[in-house]
Scaffold this motif. Structure first.
Motif, PDB file in Angstrom:
ATOM      1  N   GLY A 101      31.572 -15.029  -2.508  1.00 36.69           N
ATOM      2  CA  GLY A 101      30.165 -14.873  -2.840  1.00 36.69           C
ATOM      3  C   GLY A 101      29.396 -13.969  -1.908  1.00 36.69           C
ATOM      4  N   LEU A 102      30.102 -13.260  -1.001  1.00 34.61           N
ATOM      5  CA  LEU A 102      29.429 -12.342  -0.086  1.00 34.61           C
ATOM      6  C   LEU A 102      29.188 -11.003  -0.772  1.00 34.61           C
ATOM      7  CD1 LEU A 102      31.463 -13.019   3.185  1.00 34.61           C
ATOM      8  CD2 LEU A 102      29.232 -13.971   2.545  1.00 34.61           C
ATOM      9  N   ALA A 103      28.107 -10.345  -0.394  1.00 34.99           N
ATOM     10  CA  ALA A 103      27.800  -9.009  -0.895  1.00 34.99           C
ATOM     11  C   ALA A 103      27.916  -8.024   0.262  1.00 34.99           C
ATOM     12  CB  ALA A 103      26.397  -8.964  -1.494  1.00 34.99           C
ATOM     13  N   ARG A 133      17.837 -12.444 -10.405  1.00 36.02           N
ATOM     14  CA  ARG A 133      18.655 -11.643  -9.502  1.00 36.02           C
ATOM     15  C   ARG A 133      20.127 -12.040  -9.598  1.00 36.02           C
ATOM     16  NH1 ARG A 133      17.000 -12.619  -3.697  1.00 36.02           N
ATOM     17  NH2 ARG A 133      18.466 -14.344  -3.815  1.00 36.02           N
ATOM     18  N   ALA A 134      20.395 -13.338  -9.612  1.00 34.20           N
ATOM     19  CA  ALA A 134      21.777 -13.813  -9.701  1.00 34.20           C
ATOM     20  C   ALA A 134      22.418 -13.356 -11.004  1.00 34.20           C
ATOM     21  CB  ALA A 134      21.811 -15.333  -9.588  1.00 34.20           C
ATOM     22  N   GLY A 135      21.651 -13.375 -12.096  1.00 38.97           N
ATOM     23  CA  GLY A 135      22.194 -12.921 -13.369  1.00 38.97           C
ATOM     24  C   GLY A 135      22.510 -11.439 -13.357  1.00 38.97           C
ATOM     25  N   LYS A 136      21.655 -10.655 -12.741  1.00 40.81           N
ATOM     26  CA  LYS A 136      21.860  -9.209 -12.691  1.00 40.81           C
ATOM     27  C   LYS A 136      23.080  -8.850 -11.850  1.00 40.81           C
ATOM     28  CE  LYS A 136      20.186  -4.924 -13.280  1.00 40.81           C
ATOM     29  NZ  LYS A 136      19.811  -4.294 -14.557  1.00 40.81           N
ATOM     30  N   LEU A 137      23.310  -9.577 -10.753  1.00 38.65           N
ATOM     31  CA  LEU A 137      24.392  -9.260  -9.829  1.00 38.65           C
ATOM     32  C   LEU A 137      25.673 -10.048 -10.101  1.00 38.65           C
ATOM     33  CD1 LEU A 137      22.363  -9.091  -6.467  1.00 38.65           C
ATOM     34  CD2 LEU A 137      23.026  -7.200  -7.960  1.00 38.65           C
ATOM     35  N   SER A 138      25.698 -10.843 -11.141  1.00 41.72           N
ATOM     36  CA  SER A 138      26.851 -11.709 -11.396  1.00 41.72           C
ATOM     37  C   SER A 138      28.140 -10.926 -11.589  1.00 41.72           C
ATOM     38  CB  SER A 138      26.587 -12.595 -12.619  1.00 41.72           C
ATOM     39  OG  SER A 138      26.384 -11.796 -13.777  1.00 41.72           O
ATOM     40  N   GLY A 139      28.053  -9.699 -12.126  1.00 46.38           N
ATOM     41  CA  GLY A 139      29.255  -8.908 -12.371  1.00 46.38           C
ATOM     42  C   GLY A 139      29.992  -8.511 -11.110  1.00 46.38           C
ATOM     43  N   LEU A 140      29.325  -8.604  -9.950  1.00 47.20           N
ATOM     44  CA  LEU A 140      29.975  -8.251  -8.690  1.00 47.20           C
ATOM     45  C   LEU A 140      31.145  -9.178  -8.364  1.00 47.20           C
ATOM     46  CD1 LEU A 140      26.935  -7.523  -6.327  1.00 47.20           C
ATOM     47  CD2 LEU A 140      28.452  -5.860  -7.398  1.00 47.20           C
ATOM     48  N   LYS A 181      33.874  -4.352  -9.890  1.00 47.25           N
ATOM     49  CA  LYS A 181      32.695  -3.625 -10.337  1.00 47.25           C
ATOM     50  C   LYS A 181      31.723  -3.488  -9.176  1.00 47.25           C
ATOM     51  CE  LYS A 181      28.978  -4.018 -13.798  1.00 47.25           C
ATOM     52  NZ  LYS A 181      28.466  -4.861 -14.919  1.00 47.25           N
ATOM     53  N   LEU A 182      31.158  -2.311  -9.013  1.00 50.02           N
ATOM     54  CA  LEU A 182      30.126  -2.082  -8.017  1.00 50.02           C
ATOM     55  C   LEU A 182      28.774  -1.954  -8.701  1.00 50.02           C
ATOM     56  CD1 LEU A 182      31.864   0.618  -5.759  1.00 50.02           C
ATOM     57  CD2 LEU A 182      31.862  -1.858  -5.454  1.00 50.02           C
ATOM     58  N   MET A 183      27.764  -2.471  -8.046  1.00 46.58           N
ATOM     59  CA  MET A 183      26.399  -2.324  -8.528  1.00 46.58           C
ATOM     60  C   MET A 183      25.648  -1.393  -7.590  1.00 46.58           C
ATOM     61  SD  MET A 183      25.625  -4.127 -11.305  1.00 46.58           S
ATOM     62  CE  MET A 183      23.849  -4.440 -11.217  1.00 46.58           C
ATOM     63  N   VAL A 224      27.197  -1.683  -4.000  1.00 44.40           N
ATOM     64  CA  VAL A 224      27.418  -3.013  -3.438  1.00 44.40           C
ATOM     65  C   VAL A 224      28.623  -3.653  -4.105  1.00 44.40           C
ATOM     66  CG1 VAL A 224      26.380  -5.289  -3.080  1.00 44.40           C
ATOM     67  CG2 VAL A 224      24.952  -3.249  -2.989  1.00 44.40           C
ATOM     68  N   ALA A 225      29.465  -4.274  -3.285  1.00 42.63           N
ATOM     69  CA  ALA A 225      30.638  -4.992  -3.785  1.00 42.63           C
ATOM     70  C   ALA A 225      30.485  -6.474  -3.490  1.00 42.63           C
ATOM     71  CB  ALA A 225      31.916  -4.447  -3.137  1.00 42.63           C
TER      72      ALA A 225
END
Length: 414
Positions: free
Chosen positions: A289-291, A202-209, A218-220, A283-284
């Motif tokens: 480190g907050l989403a 999960r952390a790897g997938k959302l790292s671009g945020l 970048k938004l996911m 999601v931003a």
């Protein structure tokens, strides 16, 4: 039963040689041909949780013979019709659907979240030639086969199936040349004994945020089942199932707008015993480190994960869920609620398929006129109409008591 061809070899899907044919097609990246039409309709092989499944190409259901299990009801009876070849364009050779979105996937660094729940028609301004946030969720649900149901699947559809079918559908779509699957996060089914590995993925997938580039963030996209709206000093914390320890912050203005725009979805979820509430959001991330939720839309679904938008539709779906006859739920996409759609279709009904329509209480003359035109335009379908203001759910011809069952130990849909 479907019959397929690979090269010079033909076989039915229940033949002993079929799995070997699927393995060969998957390994050589060659399309199987469904032989419901003499020329053959190209299919692709999906890896659904380590199981190879033959699936129709995006938006090709209408090309299959009406008697074929891969056939889809007419798109023009739902909100999908206006989007085909406008917001959704299929590259037939690649089997990929290219999408035009009506919401951004990046934002200016330092700008506030633009919660899009305040628009009246949808989660974002409804433009027929682009996909809103809700429309994208509907498209993924549709292409994932999650609008289909028969009581033979009772007890066989869980988040595991939802996760895999949505993920596979996203891999067959692209936005501006990028795979939708790369910009979409769907939480995988959580297992305590695999907690560390799941959180790492999960952390790897959302790292671009958390990596701004040239003044933009970048938004996911995230699709998940809401567990609860938790308390926060301001706004709400969205708790998503299968994501323990992960919180999404929704600002106070966004929470108020969400309650207004999705009041029906929230009430259906709160009043139901076995239903679910699905959220799709952009999601931003912040430097700390907050989403945070940038834009959001909600969709209520039944215990069978079938989308519903009213109590009347919930009653119809609960009725259909007990039948062995296959039903396909119609989705609204960009269409506003004051326009009719086929709320469901019974594709296997004899002597011809049946479209099911609900006329809500308070529907005006324009609604009725549009509905009459829709029915008249499809003489190949019989029509069932429930005018809610006139009484309770009418009987459904062709669905006799012998077609009902309380359990159904059969395989889940593909």
């Amino acid at each position: 039963m479907r019959r397929f061809r690979l090269g010079d070899v033909e076989c039915d899907e229940e033949d002993e040689a079929f799995q070997g044919l699927v393995l060969q097609a998957h390994g050589s990246k060659v399309r199987l041909l469904c032989l419901c039409r003499p020329s053959g309709i190209p299919m692709y092989i999906a890896d659904i949780g380590s199981q190879l499944v033959v699936k129709r190409m995006p938006l090709t259901g209408g090309d299959h013979d009406p008697t074929c299990p891969s056939h889809e009801p007419p798109y023009e009876l739902t909100g999908l019709g206006p989007l085909v070849n406008t917001a959704i364009k299929l590259d037939a050779s690649a089997g990929i659907a290219s999408l035009k979105l009506d919401f951004p996937l990046s934002k200016q660094t330092g700008s506030r979240n633009g919660i899009a729940t305040t628009h009246a028609a949808d989660s974002v301004k409804s433009e027929a030639r682009k996909l809103s946030l809700r429309s994208l969720l509907h498209l993924l649900w549709h292409e994932g086969g999650l609008t289909e149901w028969t009581s033979r699947w009772t007890g066989r559809r869980h988040w595991w199936q939802v996760y895999h079918h949505l993920s596979q559908a996203a891999r067959m779509m692209e936005i501006r040349g990028e795979s939708l699957g790369e910009r979409l996060y769907i939480p995988e089914p959580f297992r305590a004994d695999d907690k560390a590995a799941i959180e790492q993925r999960r952390a790897g997938k959302l790292s671009g945020l958390y990596q701004p580039s040239e003044g933009r963030k970048k938004l996911m996209l995230l699709i998940g089942e809401i567990k609860e709206f938790g308390s926060a000093r301001s706004g709400k914390q969205l708790v998503v199932k299968h994501m323990p320890g992960f919180r999404l912050h929704l600002e106070e203005a966004g929470w108020r707008a969400l309650q207004r725009r999705f009041e029906t979805e929230l009430r259906l979820w709160e009043s139901g015993q076995d239903g679910h509430l699905i959220a799709i959001s952009t999601v931003a991330g912040s430097a700390g480190g907050l989403a945070t939720v940038n834009e959001i839309a909600l969709m209520a679904v039944t215990g069978q994960w079938l989308p519903m938008e009213s109590v009347s539709e919930q009653r119809l779906l609960d009725h259909l869920a007990r039948s062995t006859s296959k039903s396909v739920k119609g989705l609204r996409f960009n269409l506003p609620r004051d326009q009719p759609i086929a709320n469901a279709i019974l594709p296997d009904l004899k002597p011809k398929p049946m479209a099911l329509y609900i006329v809500p209480a308070g529907a005006d003359a324009t609604f009725e006129t549009t509905l009459r035109d829709m029915i008249a335009a499809r003489p190949d379908l019989s029509a069932w109409v429930w005018r809610v203001a006139e009484g309770d759910l009418p009987s459904l011809p062709g669905l006799d008591e012998e077609n009902y069952r309380s359990t159904g130990p059969s395989r889940s849909p593909s």
